[in-house]
Design a protein around this motif. Structure first.
Motif, short mmCIF file in Angstrom:
data_model
loop_
_atom_site.label_atom_id
_atom_site.label_comp_id
_atom_site.label_asym_id
_atom_site.label_seq_id
_atom_site.Cartn_x
_atom_site.Cartn_y
_atom_site.Cartn_z
N HIS A 26 0.86 -1.18 0.00
CA HIS A 26 0.00 0.00 0.00
C HIS A 26 0.90 1.23 0.00
N GLY A 257 -11.87 7.44 -5.32
CA GLY A 257 -11.42 6.75 -6.52
C GLY A 257 -11.80 7.40 -7.83
N ASP A 260 -9.07 8.90 -10.18
CA ASP A 260 -8.08 8.03 -10.82
C ASP A 260 -8.35 7.97 -12.32
N LYS A 263 -6.66 5.10 -14.26
CA LYS A 263 -7.08 3.74 -13.90
C LYS A 263 -5.91 2.82 -13.57
N ASP A 264 -4.96 3.38 -12.81
CA ASP A 264 -3.82 2.56 -12.39
C ASP A 264 -3.84 2.28 -10.89
N GLY A 265 -4.95 2.66 -10.23
CA GLY A 265 -5.06 2.42 -8.80
C GLY A 265 -4.45 3.50 -7.95
N GLN A 306 -3.62 5.87 -2.79
CA GLN A 306 -4.03 4.63 -3.44
C GLN A 306 -5.53 4.51 -3.35
N VAL A 307 -6.16 4.17 -4.47
CA VAL A 307 -7.62 4.03 -4.47
C VAL A 307 -8.02 3.01 -3.42
N ALA A 310 -8.09 -0.90 -3.91
CA ALA A 310 -7.43 -1.27 -5.17
C ALA A 310 -6.07 -1.87 -4.89
#
Length: 626
Positions: A26, A257, A260, A263-265, A306-307, A310
């Motif tokens: 994380h 989220g 993002d 879309k890479d988390g 970090q999402v 995810a």
């Protein structure tokens, strides 16, 4: 105050580097502690109007940071948010609250929701945070933005993100420079390593320096001693029925989220600003404009989240090779390179408007101004993206009218006479493509003058002028032209269109050059060492005539040296100095190539001399480059 979550025993003891990705499960584990100091003030006791959502905003933000992002959150509400307490907490590096002072291993997010003001000072507008004990009769009880910056500047944290949801929050902008808004591509593992390894000191504000931020307010009490304008600014936050301010609501969605974009988390600060700004501007009718700034402590890092939920699953960055070089050197950008043609968006937009409005557009500039790249990688893709527009590209040669005519293809199956002249061919094409606009994009038009006799040149330009007169509604012609050849064309058959046609390529602004330098490097996960090297490059380009080719050659040389070194992903100042700065890079490259040729065959030295002599031509008693 929220309960402090237990910190896992496997948190790495990082100082300036991130642990190997195999142990990083994380983002928050890249830091000793992720700490959030979150403050929200609804209730003011000395004549300042109360707010409705600030406390609720702070509680929601603190809760999400704790449960979704692994932060230790310290939430202060209303009467606990006093000037002396905040000053004491920051001066002591949160030692009393955390049990151990903040260190270089830690990162800090500071969030404030409450009233803000902008008051005049000798240095320009001075932002003020109004904490719970602020006395409107005594501005010395306000917490100035400059004092807050000074307090935060004493912290050793590697990463700091300040989030201000208050009126005139953008007055914090005097702390540093604006960060570009564009969200970058998906992060690689190496990208994340850079984000967390280097210092990231950033400020996200809910409104510009001259804007109020919306929330619910009550009526003002009558004993305030602020000016009428200041009172009006505080009262401008009109009542809202929503449970959160527009900024806080967007911030919460982004941190959950929605920000993002790649879309890479991961949610980087630039993505968060992009999302929050778009949502808030739509919600408020551009009443307030969130913005992101970097402080002087900022380096190559990026505050990153970090999402929630995810996984951290990032690919490795592509291998560095000569084939993957993101810089063109002396080669112009073409249509194939349009996706990495950075720093010219405003120029391309201006040119596109001209093409739509005018029959003729002339992109005029000195040699090295970037005219060919601007046409092929900027304007041509933009015109092709328009509905029902066709672009035909051409470049003069020794038979220019035949070449240009033959580029305009009319299929035999159309049953239309293709014609022998340029005008006839264009007329035939338009008769077949009845709904299309035709744009002829002719690069390096000076070759009409340099390669053929004047009568041939005049014939081609006359044909273009006739076609523009006959089809002014559906035909557009775009030329690139070196400045020294303009007098010939201005008095040609195109003269009637000329005054409205000329667009002189502007020198790229400082922020454009930064994008030209940094965005290609970012795409392949390269960094500049030190980060101030970018400013050094910009300064040299701005001082050099025809600086763009020098910049492109120099950047390519830095990349070659990085690939040859094969141990890092850094474009370094040491290499920049060894190659003689930008001014020496071209000479070194040319010398190296000549030496390679001469080593193969000594006769190449005479060949090179003849080639260089062919690159100049005498015109009107003066020498000019071909």
């Amino acid at each position: 105050m929220h309960a402090t979550p237990a910190i896992s025993s496997d948190v790495p003891n990082t100082r300036d580097a991130m642990p190997p990705d195999t142990s990083l499960r994380h983002v928050h584990l890249a830091f000793g502690r992720s700490v959030a100091l979150v403050m929200g003030v609804n209730a003011y006791t000395r004549g300042i109007p109360p707010l409705n959502t600030a406390k609720r905003d702070a509680e929601a933000v603190g809760g999400l940071l704790e449960t979704g992002h692994g932060f230790t959150t310290l939430v202060l509400r209303d009467e606990n948010v006093t000037r002396e307490r905040v000053r004491s907490m920051l001066a002591n590096k949160l030692r009393d609250e955390l049990g151990e002072a903040l260190s270089s291993h830690d990162r800090l997010l500071l969030y404030f929701a409450g009233h803000g003001l902008s008051l005049p000072s000798d240095r320009g507008p001075e932002g003020q945070l109004l904490l719970a004990d602020a006395d409107p009769a005594d501005t010395r009880t306000f917490l100035t933005m400059s004092e807050l910056r000074k307090l935060l500047g004493g912290l050793p944290c590697r990463h700091v993100l300040i989030v201000l949801d208050c009126c005139f929050a953008g007055t914090f902008r005097w702390a540093g420079n604006r960060i570009d808004r564009g969200a970058s591509g998906p992060a690689y593992r190496e990208t994340l390593e850079r984000f967390v390894k280097y210092r990231a000191w950033q400020v996200l504000v809910s409104a510009s320096h001259d804007q109020t931020a919306l929330d619910a307010v009550s009526t003002l009490r009558s004993n305030t001693r602020l000016s009428a304008n200041d009172i009006g600014a505080l009262a401008a936050c009109r009542p809202e029925a929503a449970s959160h301010s527009p900024f806080a609501a967007a911030l919460l969605r982004g941190l959950q989220g929605e920000a993002d974009y790649t879309k890479d988390g991961l949610i980087v600060a630039a993505e968060l600003e992009l999302f929050v700004r778009d949502v808030v501007e739509r919600a408020t009718g551009v009443h307030q404009t969130p913005q992101l700034y970097k402080l002087e402590q900022h380096d190559r890092g990026e505050f990153v989240f970090q999402v929630p939920g995810a996984p951290l699953d990032l690919a490795r960055a592509p291998s560095l090779s000569m084939e993957a070089c993101p810089y063109q050197g002396l080669r112009p950008y073409g249509f194939a390179e349009r996706e990495r043609f950075y720093g010219r968006a405003r120029v391309v937009a201006s040119l596109l408007s001209r093409v739509k409005a005018n029959p003729l557009t002339v992109i005029l500039g000195l040699s090295g101004a970037g005219k060919s790249s601007l046409l092929a990688a900027g304007l041509v893709p933009a015109v092709r993206a328009l509905r029902d527009w066709t672009v035909i590209e051409a470049r003069p040669d020794t038979t220019p009218e035949v070449t240009l005519r033959d580029r305009i293809e009319v299929p035999n199956s159309a049953g239309v006479d293709a014609g022998r002249t340029l005008l006839e061919r264009i007329t035939a094409w338009l008769s077949v493509h009845v709904s299309d606009q035709l744009c002829l994009a002719i690069d390096q038009a000076e070759w009409f003058e340099m390669l053929v006799a004047s009568d041939v040149r005049d014939g081609v330009l006359g044909g273009l002028a006739q076609a523009l007169e006959a089809h002014a509604d559906r035909l557009r012609v775009v030329l690139t032209l070196r400045s020294e050849f303009e007098p010939v064309f201005r008095t040609s058959a195109l003269a009637q269109f000329w005054d409205d046609a000329v667009y002189v390529v502007p020198t790229p602004a400082h922020h454009d050059l930064r994008e030209i330098i940094e965005r290609p490097a970012r795409a392949v996960e390269l960094s500049f060492e030190p980060s101030s090297l970018v400013d050094t490059l910009i300064d040299e380009v701005l001082q050099a005539p025809g600086g763009l080719p020098l910049l492109s050659v120099g950047l390519r040389e830095l990349y070659i040296r990085c690939v040859t070194r094969n141990r890092d992903r850094l474009l370094t100042e040491d290499d920049y100095l060894r190659m003689g700065r930008l001014s020496g890079a071209l000479a070194q490259r040319a010398t190296a190539l000549l030496q390679e040729l001469v080593a193969e065959d000594a006769a190449y030295i005479a060949t090179a001399r003849r080639v260089f002599l062919r690159l100049v031509v005498q015109r009107d008693g003066e020498w000019s480059r071909r």
